[in-house]
Enzyme design. Sequence first.
Site, PDB file in Angstrom:
ATOM      1  N   ASN A  32     -17.148  11.861 -12.486  1.00  0.00           N
ATOM      2  CA  ASN A  32     -17.074  13.161 -12.072  1.00  0.00           C
ATOM      3  C   ASN A  32     -16.163  14.127 -12.796  1.00  0.00           C
ATOM      4  OD1 ASN A  32     -15.353  11.538  -9.753  1.00  0.00           O
ATOM      5  ND2 ASN A  32     -14.663  13.590  -9.553  1.00  0.00           N
ATOM      6  N   ASP A  33     -15.196  14.786 -12.536  1.00  0.00           N
ATOM      7  CA  ASP A  33     -14.688  15.925 -13.311  1.00  0.00           C
ATOM      8  C   ASP A  33     -14.050  15.439 -14.634  1.00  0.00           C
ATOM      9  OD1 ASP A  33     -14.339  16.464 -10.576  1.00  0.00           O
ATOM     10  OD2 ASP A  33     -12.263  16.952 -10.554  1.00  0.00           O
ATOM     11  N   GLN A  49     -13.162  11.509 -14.486  1.00  0.00           N
ATOM     12  CA  GLN A  49     -12.866  10.721 -13.198  1.00  0.00           C
ATOM     13  C   GLN A  49     -14.100   9.633 -13.334  1.00  0.00           C
ATOM     14  OE1 GLN A  49     -10.450  11.886 -10.288  1.00  0.00           O
ATOM     15  NE2 GLN A  49      -9.792  11.748 -12.126  1.00  0.00           N
ATOM     16  N   SER A  90      -7.722  13.786 -11.002  1.00  0.00           N
ATOM     17  CA  SER A  90      -7.836  14.852 -11.884  1.00  0.00           C
ATOM     18  C   SER A  90      -6.376  15.364 -12.599  1.00  0.00           C
ATOM     19  CB  SER A  90      -8.644  16.079 -11.499  1.00  0.00           C
ATOM     20  OG  SER A  90     -10.081  15.477 -11.644  1.00  0.00           O
ATOM     21  N   ARG A 158      -3.155  18.530  -5.294  1.00  0.00           N
ATOM     22  CA  ARG A 158      -3.790  17.849  -6.515  1.00  0.00           C
ATOM     23  C   ARG A 158      -4.195  18.616  -7.628  1.00  0.00           C
ATOM     24  NH1 ARG A 158      -7.269  17.577  -2.425  1.00  0.00           N
ATOM     25  NH2 ARG A 158      -9.321  18.247  -2.662  1.00  0.00           N
ATOM     26  N   ASP A 159      -4.509  17.886  -8.788  1.00  0.00           N
ATOM     27  CA  ASP A 159      -5.122  18.194  -9.970  1.00  0.00           C
ATOM     28  C   ASP A 159      -4.367  19.214 -11.063  1.00  0.00           C
ATOM     29  OD1 ASP A 159      -7.233  17.087  -8.744  1.00  0.00           O
ATOM     30  OD2 ASP A 159      -8.009  19.056  -8.091  1.00  0.00           O
ATOM     31  N   GLU A 212      -9.666  23.322  -5.811  1.00  0.00           N
ATOM     32  CA  GLU A 212      -9.351  21.981  -6.752  1.00  0.00           C
ATOM     33  C   GLU A 212      -9.280  22.638  -8.146  1.00  0.00           C
ATOM     34  OE1 GLU A 212     -11.533  18.550  -4.354  1.00  0.00           O
ATOM     35  OE2 GLU A 212     -12.945  19.741  -5.333  1.00  0.00           O
ATOM     36  N   TRP A 315     -20.791  18.576  -5.369  1.00  0.00           N
ATOM     37  CA  TRP A 315     -20.315  17.420  -4.298  1.00  0.00           C
ATOM     38  C   TRP A 315     -21.426  17.422  -3.028  1.00  0.00           C
ATOM     39  CZ3 TRP A 315     -17.849  13.566  -5.159  1.00  0.00           C
ATOM     40  CH2 TRP A 315     -16.583  13.545  -5.958  1.00  0.00           C
TER      41      TRP A 315
HETATM   42  C1  FRU Z   1     -12.949  17.610  -7.927  1.00  0.00           C
HETATM   43  C2  FRU Z   1     -12.098  16.454  -7.193  1.00  0.00           C
HETATM   44  C3  FRU Z   1     -10.493  16.740  -7.343  1.00  0.00           C
HETATM   45  C4  FRU Z   1      -9.939  15.332  -7.302  1.00  0.00           C
HETATM   46  C5  FRU Z   1     -11.105  14.497  -7.837  1.00  0.00           C
HETATM   47  C6  FRU Z   1     -11.220  13.258  -7.349  1.00  0.00           C
HETATM   48  O1  FRU Z   1     -14.232  17.172  -7.919  1.00  0.00           O
HETATM   49  O2  FRU Z   1     -12.049  16.609  -5.948  1.00  0.00           O
HETATM   50  O3  FRU Z   1     -10.002  17.476  -6.710  1.00  0.00           O
HETATM   51  O4  FRU Z   1      -8.779  15.134  -8.137  1.00  0.00           O
HETATM   52  O5  FRU Z   1     -12.091  15.220  -7.879  1.00  0.00           O
HETATM   53  O6  FRU Z   1     -12.100  12.180  -8.245  1.00  0.00           O
END
Ligand code: FRU
Length: 519
Positions: A32-33, A49, A90, A158-159, A212, A315
């Site tokens: 993902n990200d 990710q 992330s 997060r992030d 996020e 998502w």
């Molecule tokens: C965004 C997210 C972030 C998190 C990550 C988890 O897509 O949900 O907020 O850090 O992906 O994989």
Amino acid sequence: MIPVPLSPQPVVSEAETWRPRFHYTPSQHWMNDPNGLCFFDGEYHLYYQYNPLGIDWGHISWGHAVSTDLATWQELPVAIADTDRSMAFSGSVVVDHDNAGGFALVGAAAPALVAFFTGFDPVTKIQSQHLAYSLDRGRSYTRYAGNPVIDIGSTEFRDPKVFWYAPKQRWVMLVVAALHQQVWFYTSTDLRQWDKVSTFGPAGSAAGNIWEVPELFELPVDGDAAHRRWVLVVSVNHGSLWGGSGVQYFVGDFDGECFAADPSEPANPAPGSNALPAIAHITLWADHGRDFYAPITFANLPDERVLWLGWVSNWDYARALPTPAWRGQQSGVRQLDLAATPRGTRLRQRMADEMLALVEPEACVALRAMPATRAAAGLATANVNERQCVARLSVLASSIATPIGFELFKGKAEAVKVGFDPQQNTFFVDRRTALPKFAGQSERHDAQRLLDAREITLEAWVDGSVLEVFCDDGTVVLTDLVYAEIDATGVGLFHGAENPQVERLDVHTVRSTLKAPTG
Ligand code: FRU
């Protein structure tokens, strides 16, 4: 991140026609990200990710690829692995040139790369901010013994995005308090000790969303280096433009501690309306398709450009994508600036020069200044069959009365339409025919035109299952996944009976940069 029912699994050869050839995908497993994008010592780093163990989200670690040209990516081993009590969510990477964190070896000439990420404890569900450093050109990272560097005991925090703010000679960190729809700002001089200095939000998109992946950068307006504005970006999940996840942004000012959004930017009017509602903090979307999320910029670039890329997925259905070998793809690398449009200051995105360098110089078809009927016939005669191409179209705006645009991924009976609708004054991607219809989510996406220029322009990049459309010089962008049938490779032109004036139409093949992974 709730699994939705899978469509019947396609045969592998079909899935491989869906694999992008010049957009990054991992050779296998879940992605993902993008994370920690940066340039260091001649290499661009793309972390992301990644689940090293499977095709679904889990065991989240930082996967890794490097490039020397921003176009050809070499997959490398995982850079930050998950542990029993800490997945690596992330975050960002900085190059610590002055060794503020003290992680570089004594006397070493090379600085440390310092990664900031959210440690997610799968047992307590706590999310806290961690750092890890690399002394081997970003190949491997050592988790800092003093982690976490910020822990507020939250399960929705997060992030981290970290960057150097030169005017105040300190590091700035943005973190989202996801459920509060807030970005929290911290500052530091040593990368280890962080002080909270401000918060921003809620603002923009509707209540109920979570925030996020925050991002903040300064951009020139219309190329004027003396006129710069700050742009705060937050990815929002659920309830974005077309449902599910999307990317909103705010234009404003930043003083090293606080971000203040411009209060009265005029909103994009609803499609079909010419009114400009005066709502404070209206939501500006970075991308009007359904599949662009969590974009971040490259740190430490050798030039003044601001470049980013994002995860091409949503998502709502990310876990149901019908590609059994890998799941997830990154967008092309895009160069950013701001455009002063009649509707306000807006983000403008174009493919970076390094992406343009992949375009074959000789066109499959190149037509100039002719009525649409002749252009459509010329394109049909050229019989373009491309699953990796860029198609460009300019049409005289005053000559258009009904929708006009490209038919891409054109098969025997169906095509994805990418065009301009003059009655709505919108650009659109209509992927309703793209098969398979996973989770019933294949639909038409419209985006208001922002310019009043004499010509409307479309630039559509097709790559396997990724479609990125830059309209009116990148002032409107739509990114959408398309799972068309294996032989749906045609390119056509559709238009109305008024026979508009086509100023330019051309299609070029784009070269593949696929590489085998190394061990
Ligand atoms: C965004 C997210 C972030 C998190 C990550 C988890 O897509 O949900 O907020 O850090 O992906 O994989």
